[in-house]
Write a protein that holds these residues in place. Sequence first.
Motif, mmCIF file in Angstrom:
data_model
loop_
_atom_site.group_PDB
_atom_site.id
_atom_site.type_symbol
_atom_site.label_atom_id
_atom_site.label_comp_id
_atom_site.label_asym_id
_atom_site.label_seq_id
_atom_site.Cartn_x
_atom_site.Cartn_y
_atom_site.Cartn_z
ATOM 1 N N GLY A 159 -7.226 37.781 -25.949
ATOM 2 C CA GLY A 159 -6.252 38.457 -25.102
ATOM 3 C C GLY A 159 -5.298 39.307 -25.929
ATOM 4 N N VAL A 160 -4.797 38.725 -27.014
ATOM 5 C CA VAL A 160 -3.867 39.459 -27.874
ATOM 6 C C VAL A 160 -4.563 40.668 -28.495
ATOM 7 C CG1 VAL A 160 -2.592 39.323 -30.049
ATOM 8 C CG2 VAL A 160 -2.344 37.509 -28.340
ATOM 9 N N GLY A 161 -5.775 40.432 -29.011
ATOM 10 C CA GLY A 161 -6.532 41.522 -29.637
ATOM 11 C C GLY A 161 -6.758 42.667 -28.666
ATOM 12 N N ALA A 162 -7.187 42.321 -27.455
ATOM 13 C CA ALA A 162 -7.473 43.352 -26.457
ATOM 14 C C ALA A 162 -6.205 44.135 -26.119
ATOM 15 C CB ALA A 162 -8.065 42.699 -25.198
ATOM 16 N N PHE A 163 -5.097 43.393 -26.002
ATOM 17 C CA PHE A 163 -3.871 44.083 -25.593
ATOM 18 C C PHE A 163 -3.388 45.062 -26.677
ATOM 19 C CE2 PHE A 163 0.662 44.622 -24.668
ATOM 20 C CZ PHE A 163 0.557 45.045 -23.350
ATOM 21 N N PHE A 164 -3.416 44.612 -27.955
ATOM 22 C CA PHE A 164 -3.012 45.509 -29.045
ATOM 23 C C PHE A 164 -3.875 46.761 -29.052
ATOM 24 C CE2 PHE A 164 -0.735 42.058 -31.465
ATOM 25 C CZ PHE A 164 0.480 42.722 -31.471
ATOM 26 N N TRP A 165 -5.158 46.565 -28.912
ATOM 27 C CA TRP A 165 -6.089 47.678 -28.971
ATOM 28 C C TRP A 165 -5.856 48.658 -27.826
ATOM 29 C CZ3 TRP A 165 -11.618 48.633 -27.313
ATOM 30 C CH2 TRP A 165 -12.192 49.633 -28.127
ATOM 31 N N LEU A 166 -5.754 48.106 -26.631
ATOM 32 C CA LEU A 166 -5.566 48.967 -25.455
ATOM 33 C C LEU A 166 -4.207 49.643 -25.494
ATOM 34 C CD1 LEU A 166 -7.113 46.828 -22.586
ATOM 35 C CD2 LEU A 166 -8.009 48.929 -23.609
ATOM 36 N N HIS A 167 -3.205 48.916 -25.948
ATOM 37 C CA HIS A 167 -1.858 49.467 -25.986
ATOM 38 C C HIS A 167 -1.810 50.656 -26.946
ATOM 39 C CE1 HIS A 167 2.611 49.338 -26.511
ATOM 40 N NE2 HIS A 167 2.529 49.059 -25.226
ATOM 41 N N THR A 168 -2.492 50.499 -28.086
ATOM 42 C CA THR A 168 -2.543 51.604 -29.039
ATOM 43 C C THR A 168 -3.316 52.781 -28.442
ATOM 44 O OG1 THR A 168 -2.598 49.917 -30.746
ATOM 45 C CG2 THR A 168 -3.087 52.169 -31.436
ATOM 46 N N ALA A 169 -4.449 52.459 -27.812
ATOM 47 C CA ALA A 169 -5.270 53.527 -27.226
ATOM 48 C C ALA A 169 -4.517 54.230 -26.105
ATOM 49 C CB ALA A 169 -6.581 52.942 -26.699
ATOM 50 N N ALA A 170 -3.707 53.459 -25.384
ATOM 51 C CA ALA A 170 -3.010 54.030 -24.233
ATOM 52 C C ALA A 170 -1.953 55.047 -24.665
ATOM 53 C CB ALA A 170 -2.358 52.913 -23.414
ATOM 54 N N LYS A 171 -1.483 54.911 -25.914
ATOM 55 C CA LYS A 171 -0.474 55.858 -26.407
ATOM 56 C C LYS A 171 -1.106 57.190 -26.793
ATOM 57 C CE LYS A 171 2.608 52.495 -28.557
ATOM 58 N NZ LYS A 171 2.824 51.916 -29.877
ATOM 59 N N VAL B 36 -3.856 43.873 -17.301
ATOM 60 C CA VAL B 36 -4.871 43.190 -16.489
ATOM 61 C C VAL B 36 -6.147 42.970 -17.302
ATOM 62 C CG1 VAL B 36 -6.368 43.445 -14.469
ATOM 63 C CG2 VAL B 36 -3.937 44.033 -14.307
ATOM 64 N N LEU B 37 -6.601 44.023 -17.991
ATOM 65 C CA LEU B 37 -7.853 43.890 -18.753
ATOM 66 C C LEU B 37 -7.710 42.863 -19.874
ATOM 67 C CD1 LEU B 37 -9.173 47.562 -18.962
ATOM 68 C CD2 LEU B 37 -10.017 45.677 -17.545
ATOM 69 N N SER B 38 -6.529 42.782 -20.467
ATOM 70 C CA SER B 38 -6.343 41.820 -21.556
ATOM 71 C C SER B 38 -6.413 40.392 -21.046
ATOM 72 C CB SER B 38 -4.999 42.046 -22.245
ATOM 73 O OG SER B 38 -4.932 43.376 -22.689
ATOM 74 N N VAL B 39 -5.808 40.165 -19.884
ATOM 75 C CA VAL B 39 -5.866 38.810 -19.322
ATOM 76 C C VAL B 39 -7.316 38.474 -18.942
ATOM 77 C CG1 VAL B 39 -5.203 37.417 -17.323
ATOM 78 C CG2 VAL B 39 -3.465 38.649 -18.621
ATOM 79 N N LEU B 40 -8.035 39.446 -18.376
ATOM 80 C CA LEU B 40 -9.446 39.197 -18.043
ATOM 81 C C LEU B 40 -10.255 38.924 -19.315
ATOM 82 C CD1 LEU B 40 -10.132 41.801 -15.194
ATOM 83 C CD2 LEU B 40 -9.657 39.344 -15.006
#
Length: 538
Positions: free
Chosen positions: A137-149, A20-24
């Motif tokens: 969007g891509v940048g945010a998702f990669f970053w959040l996905h890594t942080a989420a792990k 959601v945050l990445s799309v926003l």
Amino acid sequence: MSTTVSTGEVSRWRGALSGVLSVLTALGFGHLAAGLINIESSPIFAVGNAVIDVTPNPMKEFAIAQFGEDNKYVLLASMAVVLVLAAAVAGALSRRSWIPGIALISLLGAVAVLATVTRPTFFAPDLVAPIVSFAAGVGAFFWLHTAAKQKEVAVPAAGAADTTPEEGSAESTTKEFTWEIPGVGRRTFLVSSSVVAASAGLAGLGGRLAAQSIDVEASRQALNLVPDEPAPPIPSGADFVDNGTPAFITPNNEFYRVDTALTVPRLRAETWRMRIHGMVDREIVLTYDDLLARPLVEKTISLVCVSNEVGGPYISTANFIGVLLSDILEEAGVDPQSDQIATTSSDGWTCGTPVDVVMAPGSDALIAIGMNGEPLPAQHGFPVRMVVPGLYGFVSATKWLVDMELTTFADFTPYWVRRNWAERAPVKTMSRIDRPKSFSRVPAGPFIAAGISWAQRVGIDKVEVRVDGGPWLEADLSTEVNIDTWRMWKIELNLEPGSHRIQCRATDRNGETQTEERVAPIPDGATGWHSIAFTAGS
Ligand SMILES: Nc1nc2c(c(=O)[nH]1)N[C@H]1C(S)=C(S)[C@@H](COP(=O)(O)O)O[C@H]1N2
Ligand SMILES: [Mo]
């Protein structure tokens, strides 16, 4: 003591939030880029308009019936809900791999690019916004996905490790003696997601501010419009202001305003361009300088709104400066099969004007840039609009004009025609009483009643007035300026004390007298005689 390790897996809720945050973020940064270039190219609008375009007609009609003028917002809001849900699902599916999330963002990016390039007013720099949007969007998702792990783990103190009998590696030792700290484990992801959410919001806001800062006034003031062929001066006796009619020329700030724009579109003359395309031999692209380089004519024209009730205020008159639309269309070479000029404004409003009216000899249809000696005010369509004498504004007077396509009535249905207004709407002959005012009290005895009349393209032959259903009396007419403007009337009456009703009716030079039959403005303009009740004496 604690440290952060990668678990190699993302929890469902973290994944969903990342999506959601990445799309926003994509939408926010796309909006920022668009705000700096052309706010209409924002993915929010591009995708929103594309959604509206592909919505089946029955659904659109349902939305219009249910939500009226708000239907656009309802559709955009539903689109937002669908987007958030899709983003949450794609994010939640991205537990082990980032592929579902990135796939969704790529899909949205493709839709935004497609929606942008297929816009009627597309020009290449508009692509910057969807591209920036996709990258963000891509940048945010990669970053959040890594942080989420990441998960924060407590590492036992050195002394505690000594009690371990095994001789494993440092890593395995650490693993065996770590445990998740409840509550603290979320910190890395919380920080990352807050940063992303805040920057998405700030970017979106920045886009809004950037779009609003486009300085229309500076652009207007840099221009000095001098017509090559000025309008003849307005003769004295063209109005009866002293008797209660409007002044012949309406000052720009008093000119009536009708449009669907929620905020006045902000365009600059320097970046304005318009493509004339469709059923033409040669496409023409015009810039504001191209218009300035052409012979500029000035025409005195009354503009009338179809939604004007009998006696209503939606008519005004100005000296419009512009280029003759027929000259430009002749250069483009109109296909004889084409019967409709479809025009679009920067905010997506559409209008259809009959080719025959514009191409008729002496039509005086203008691509207008000036009004009463100044560049068009922002509210009246700066930098460029259309003005076509003889037609109501909704089928002719496109403001913030950015696209012109030669087409047919069969192939294209403009904004108001889709909402049951007429396809062709010539201005009806009409007259209005300005004095006395409704339910006013005037002195008994001699009294001058006055008002306006118009019969665009034909001219007014006479205006008649009657009191209390008595005989029709012919009023005096003001000096005629031209057949495309209003003409004032006045008449001296001798009033008995008491209550009265005054009516008026105009006859045009074809000998047609206004019909008494009252019809509503929809679909092609009101008819009927204006009637005023008032009292004479004390
Ligand atoms: N872009 C745009 N142009 C528009 C409209 C609109 O809603 N959007 N309304 C039309 C209508 S219905 C009328 S009557 C005239 C009014 O022009 P004015 O506001 O300059 O008087 O503009 C026409 N041009
Ligand atoms: Mo209108």
